[in-house]
Design a protein around this motif. Structure first.
Motif, PDB file in Angstrom:
ATOM      1  N   PRO A 146      43.349  25.809  11.656  1.00  0.00           N
ATOM      2  CA  PRO A 146      44.356  26.798  12.073  1.00  0.00           C
ATOM      3  C   PRO A 146      44.256  28.086  11.255  1.00  0.00           C
ATOM      4  CG  PRO A 146      45.351  24.640  11.655  1.00  0.00           C
ATOM      5  CD  PRO A 146      43.960  24.580  11.128  1.00  0.00           C
ATOM      6  N   ILE A 147      44.654  29.185  11.868  1.00  0.00           N
ATOM      7  CA  ILE A 147      44.747  30.463  11.173  1.00  0.00           C
ATOM      8  C   ILE A 147      46.217  30.661  10.817  1.00  0.00           C
ATOM      9  CG2 ILE A 147      44.358  32.954  11.357  1.00  0.00           C
ATOM     10  CD1 ILE A 147      42.294  32.347  13.539  1.00  0.00           C
ATOM     11  N   VAL A 148      46.539  30.451   9.539  1.00  0.00           N
ATOM     12  CA  VAL A 148      47.936  30.479   9.107  1.00  0.00           C
ATOM     13  C   VAL A 148      48.189  31.597   8.102  1.00  0.00           C
ATOM     14  CG1 VAL A 148      49.798  29.164   8.012  1.00  0.00           C
ATOM     15  CG2 VAL A 148      48.190  28.017   9.547  1.00  0.00           C
ATOM     16  N   THR A 149      47.291  31.767   7.143  1.00  0.00           N
ATOM     17  CA  THR A 149      47.451  32.795   6.117  1.00  0.00           C
ATOM     18  C   THR A 149      46.448  33.927   6.359  1.00  0.00           C
ATOM     19  OG1 THR A 149      45.809  31.919   4.564  1.00  0.00           O
ATOM     20  CG2 THR A 149      48.026  30.945   4.508  1.00  0.00           C
ATOM     21  N   PRO A 150      46.676  35.088   5.777  1.00  0.00           N
ATOM     22  CA  PRO A 150      45.689  36.166   5.904  1.00  0.00           C
ATOM     23  C   PRO A 150      44.306  35.758   5.396  1.00  0.00           C
ATOM     24  CG  PRO A 150      47.771  37.061   5.132  1.00  0.00           C
ATOM     25  CD  PRO A 150      47.920  35.572   5.126  1.00  0.00           C
ATOM     26  N   GLN A 151      44.260  34.874   4.411  1.00  0.00           N
ATOM     27  CA  GLN A 151      42.976  34.433   3.871  1.00  0.00           C
ATOM     28  C   GLN A 151      42.167  33.625   4.884  1.00  0.00           C
ATOM     29  OE1 GLN A 151      45.975  34.071   2.190  1.00  0.00           O
ATOM     30  NE2 GLN A 151      45.550  35.929   0.973  1.00  0.00           N
ATOM     31  N   ASP A 152      42.841  33.029   5.862  1.00  0.00           N
ATOM     32  CA  ASP A 152      42.151  32.217   6.866  1.00  0.00           C
ATOM     33  C   ASP A 152      41.277  33.056   7.797  1.00  0.00           C
ATOM     34  OD1 ASP A 152      43.273  29.839   5.927  1.00  0.00           O
ATOM     35  OD2 ASP A 152      45.042  30.028   7.210  1.00  0.00           O
ATOM     36  N   PHE A 153      41.475  34.361   7.793  1.00  0.00           N
ATOM     37  CA  PHE A 153      40.668  35.229   8.647  1.00  0.00           C
ATOM     38  C   PHE A 153      39.290  35.528   8.054  1.00  0.00           C
ATOM     39  CE2 PHE A 153      44.850  36.297  10.349  1.00  0.00           C
ATOM     40  CZ  PHE A 153      44.589  36.432  11.698  1.00  0.00           C
ATOM     41  N   LYS A 154      39.128  35.313   6.773  1.00  0.00           N
ATOM     42  CA  LYS A 154      37.926  35.771   6.084  1.00  0.00           C
ATOM     43  C   LYS A 154      36.663  35.182   6.713  1.00  0.00           C
ATOM     44  CE  LYS A 154      36.033  36.609   1.497  1.00  0.00           C
ATOM     45  NZ  LYS A 154      36.224  36.431   0.028  1.00  0.00           N
ATOM     46  N   GLY A 155      35.773  36.071   7.141  1.00  0.00           N
ATOM     47  CA  GLY A 155      34.483  35.665   7.701  1.00  0.00           C
ATOM     48  C   GLY A 155      34.505  35.277   9.163  1.00  0.00           C
ATOM     49  N   LEU A 156      35.665  35.270   9.804  1.00  0.00           N
ATOM     50  CA  LEU A 156      35.738  34.864  11.198  1.00  0.00           C
ATOM     51  C   LEU A 156      35.230  35.962  12.130  1.00  0.00           C
ATOM     52  CD1 LEU A 156      39.200  33.070  11.591  1.00  0.00           C
ATOM     53  CD2 LEU A 156      36.941  32.016  11.464  1.00  0.00           C
ATOM     54  N   LYS A 157      34.421  35.585  13.085  1.00  0.00           N
ATOM     55  CA  LYS A 157      34.072  36.474  14.191  1.00  0.00           C
ATOM     56  C   LYS A 157      35.163  36.320  15.247  1.00  0.00           C
ATOM     57  CE  LYS A 157      30.262  34.266  14.565  1.00  0.00           C
ATOM     58  NZ  LYS A 157      28.972  33.724  15.087  1.00  0.00           N
ATOM     59  N   ILE A 158      35.931  37.371  15.452  1.00  0.00           N
ATOM     60  CA  ILE A 158      37.134  37.258  16.262  1.00  0.00           C
ATOM     61  C   ILE A 158      37.164  38.317  17.345  1.00  0.00           C
ATOM     62  CG2 ILE A 158      38.497  38.727  14.695  1.00  0.00           C
ATOM     63  CD1 ILE A 158      40.904  36.876  15.280  1.00  0.00           C
ATOM     64  N   ARG A 159      37.758  37.978  18.455  1.00  0.00           N
ATOM     65  CA  ARG A 159      37.934  38.962  19.526  1.00  0.00           C
ATOM     66  C   ARG A 159      38.950  40.023  19.072  1.00  0.00           C
ATOM     67  NH1 ARG A 159      41.590  39.355  24.515  1.00  0.00           N
ATOM     68  NH2 ARG A 159      40.891  41.332  25.397  1.00  0.00           N
ATOM     69  N   GLY A 160      38.582  41.286  19.153  1.00  0.00           N
ATOM     70  CA  GLY A 160      39.500  42.365  18.840  1.00  0.00           C
ATOM     71  C   GLY A 160      40.093  42.946  20.111  1.00  0.00           C
ATOM     72  N   LEU A 161      41.031  43.890  19.940  1.00  0.00           N
ATOM     73  CA  LEU A 161      41.636  44.551  21.091  1.00  0.00           C
ATOM     74  C   LEU A 161      41.003  45.905  21.355  1.00  0.00           C
ATOM     75  CD1 LEU A 161      45.472  43.887  20.800  1.00  0.00           C
ATOM     76  CD2 LEU A 161      43.831  42.813  22.332  1.00  0.00           C
ATOM     77  N   ASN A 162      40.990  46.748  20.330  1.00  0.00           N
ATOM     78  CA  ASN A 162      40.364  48.060  20.445  1.00  0.00           C
ATOM     79  C   ASN A 162      40.038  48.559  19.042  1.00  0.00           C
ATOM     80  OD1 ASN A 162      42.795  49.119  19.354  1.00  0.00           O
ATOM     81  ND2 ASN A 162      43.641  49.441  21.395  1.00  0.00           N
ATOM     82  N   ALA A 163      39.380  49.700  18.963  1.00  0.00           N
ATOM     83  CA  ALA A 163      38.927  50.199  17.672  1.00  0.00           C
ATOM     84  C   ALA A 163      40.083  50.467  16.720  1.00  0.00           C
ATOM     85  CB  ALA A 163      38.108  51.472  17.879  1.00  0.00           C
ATOM     86  N   LEU A 164      41.251  50.784  17.258  1.00  0.00           N
ATOM     87  CA  LEU A 164      42.393  51.075  16.401  1.00  0.00           C
ATOM     88  C   LEU A 164      42.981  49.811  15.794  1.00  0.00           C
ATOM     89  CD1 LEU A 164      44.444  53.095  15.268  1.00  0.00           C
ATOM     90  CD2 LEU A 164      45.761  52.807  17.376  1.00  0.00           C
ATOM     91  N   THR A 165      43.415  48.885  16.628  1.00  0.00           N
ATOM     92  CA  THR A 165      44.069  47.685  16.103  1.00  0.00           C
ATOM     93  C   THR A 165      43.092  46.766  15.366  1.00  0.00           C
ATOM     94  OG1 THR A 165      43.808  46.622  18.265  1.00  0.00           O
ATOM     95  CG2 THR A 165      45.915  47.687  17.813  1.00  0.00           C
ATOM     96  N   ASP A 166      41.801  46.941  15.598  1.00  0.00           N
ATOM     97  CA  ASP A 166      40.823  46.116  14.882  1.00  0.00           C
ATOM     98  C   ASP A 166      40.825  46.388  13.385  1.00  0.00           C
ATOM     99  OD1 ASP A 166      40.156  44.991  17.260  1.00  0.00           O
ATOM    100  OD2 ASP A 166      38.156  45.862  17.412  1.00  0.00           O
ATOM    101  N   HIS A 167      41.401  47.526  12.955  1.00  0.00           N
ATOM    102  CA  HIS A 167      41.526  47.778  11.511  1.00  0.00           C
ATOM    103  C   HIS A 167      42.359  46.687  10.845  1.00  0.00           C
ATOM    104  CE1 HIS A 167      39.635  51.755  11.157  1.00  0.00           C
ATOM    105  NE2 HIS A 167      40.165  52.041  12.336  1.00  0.00           N
ATOM    106  N   ALA A 168      43.310  46.115  11.574  1.00  0.00           N
ATOM    107  CA  ALA A 168      44.127  45.037  11.019  1.00  0.00           C
ATOM    108  C   ALA A 168      43.280  43.810  10.707  1.00  0.00           C
ATOM    109  CB  ALA A 168      45.243  44.672  11.995  1.00  0.00           C
ATOM    110  N   LEU A 169      42.320  43.536  11.569  1.00  0.00           N
ATOM    111  CA  LEU A 169      41.495  42.340  11.401  1.00  0.00           C
ATOM    112  C   LEU A 169      40.449  42.516  10.304  1.00  0.00           C
ATOM    113  CD1 LEU A 169      41.088  41.557  15.206  1.00  0.00           C
ATOM    114  CD2 LEU A 169      42.695  40.528  13.592  1.00  0.00           C
ATOM    115  N   THR A 170      39.864  43.692  10.232  1.00  0.00           N
ATOM    116  CA  THR A 170      38.896  43.933   9.155  1.00  0.00           C
ATOM    117  C   THR A 170      39.602  43.959   7.794  1.00  0.00           C
ATOM    118  OG1 THR A 170      39.073  46.325   9.505  1.00  0.00           O
ATOM    119  CG2 THR A 170      37.292  45.180  10.633  1.00  0.00           C
ATOM    120  N   ALA A 171      40.874  44.348   7.774  1.00  0.00           N
ATOM    121  CA  ALA A 171      41.608  44.394   6.507  1.00  0.00           C
ATOM    122  C   ALA A 171      41.764  43.013   5.884  1.00  0.00           C
ATOM    123  CB  ALA A 171      42.979  45.022   6.717  1.00  0.00           C
ATOM    124  N   VAL A 172      41.751  41.956   6.706  1.00  0.00           N
ATOM    125  CA  VAL A 172      41.871  40.594   6.174  1.00  0.00           C
ATOM    126  C   VAL A 172      40.534  39.867   6.172  1.00  0.00           C
ATOM    127  CG1 VAL A 172      44.320  40.327   6.666  1.00  0.00           C
ATOM    128  CG2 VAL A 172      42.658  39.805   8.466  1.00  0.00           C
TER     129      VAL A 172
END
Length: 334
Positions: A161-187
């Motif tokens: 499960p993805i529960v904490t911000p640390q759980d995102f590290k290294g994941l290849k994830i579907r983004g929405l657009n170039a703007l909101t993807d900054h949230a995903l790269t930040a974690v």
């Protein structure tokens, strides 16, 4: 052939510019062609179809709203030029589809900024809505209605499960657009923006490790067949808005404009409980289909927001240096 001619007219490539159909003083019937991308079963499509029926009934057939769902009339990216140039009268767009063309329209979808249901209910007709409508008017389209589409996102995964911000590290994830993807790269995630219909195959093949979508889309695209876990969170708000060609609309008889505007206001209000109902049923169905769901709590939401929101807002303000802060402030004030 008719659809091709419309698209060529919208792009300005081959045919003389089509003029929007106007009513006449003698009271000739009005045709309003409305293009959108949603399949007929989607809650937005159902509300738009009800709007068309209501307008026809109240005008006693004098206004014929012809709805073209599922990109039958034009592709999503062709709707704005088609309406602005007069190839057809109306269309619908998701707010963040405006991208860099009108970056302020991204404001409702900034992570954790505008997801309180009471604020969403207050948005149609608000100063915030009027502000965005004024910007749309400068782009040669007039906004008709705001249809609340979702505030519940689901982050899906298979390994854990993805529960904490640390759980995102290294994941290849579907983004929405170039703007909101900054949230995903930040974690520490590696986002890849792609159309929703392409995501299931990417998850199944391993091109993506994790998915991001709205909860009802996770049901319709059968994420439960290839993803074990899902974290449900009010991560974003998405509005679909219907807009019209202002030259066509101004050419209508006042009583016709009044009928259309009244039906649009009723559609805005009907959409809110329908979207909430669809989201609740989607969560239930995902569980029934075998997905293990985690409903994000307040402390987790605060941790995600602290890690994700600022990089997106900073990028947003660079895209919209003149009006971006105003859009944020008006949404927060609701």
């Amino acid at each position: 052939m008719q659809r091709r001619n419309l698209l060529l007219a919208a792009s300005g490539l081959a045919l003389p510019l089509a003029q929007p159909r106007l009513t006449c003083a003698q009271g000739a019937a009005v045709t309003m062609r409305l293009s959108h991308q949603y399949p007929p079963s989607h809650q937005n499509a159902r509300i738009i179809a009800s709007f068309a029926e209501r307008v026809k009934e109240r005008s006693q057939g004098a206004i014929d709203v012809q709805v073209f769902p599922a990109e039958q009339l034009a592709k999503a990216g062709e709707n704005f030029p088609g309406v602005a140039r007069g190839a057809f009268e109306a269309a619908a767009a998701v707010n963040f589809q405006w991208g860099n063309t009108l970056p302020e329209m991204n404001a409702p979808t900034l992570p954790y900024l505008f997801t309180d249901l009471e604020k969403i209910k207050a948005f149609p007709g608000s100063e915030a809505a009027r502000f965005l409508e004024g910007l749309l008017q400068k782009r040669a389209v007039r906004n008709l209605m705001w249809l609340y589409t979702t505030r519940q996102a689901i982050f899906t995964s298979n390994a854990k499960p993805i529960v904490t911000p640390q759980d995102f590290k290294g994941l290849k994830i579907r983004g929405l657009n170039a703007l909101t993807d900054h949230a995903l790269t930040a974690v520490g995630a590696a986002p890849s923006s792609m159309p929703g219909p392409e995501v299931p195959q990417a998850l199944q093949s391993g091109v993506l490790d994790a998915g991001l979508t709205d909860v009802s889309a996770a049901v319709s695209r059968r994420f439960y067949e290839f993803q074990k876990f899902g974290t449900v969170t009010p991560w974003f708000c998405v509005f679909t808005h219907v807009y019209v060609n202002p030259r066509w609309f101004d050419g209508l008889r006042p009583e016709h404009r009044a009928i259309i505007e009244a039906a649009a206001g009723e559609a805005e209000q009907a959409q809110i409980p329908l979207t909430e109902e669809v989201a609740t049923k989607a969560v239930q169905e995902l569980r029934e289909r075998g997905m293990t769901l985690h409903m994000q709590g307040e402390a987790e939401r605060a941790a995600w927001s602290a890690a994700m929101q600022k990089p997106v807002i900073d990028a947003f303000l660079k895209l919209a240096p003149e009006n971006g802060q105003r859009a944020i402030d008006l949404l927060r004030a609701l």
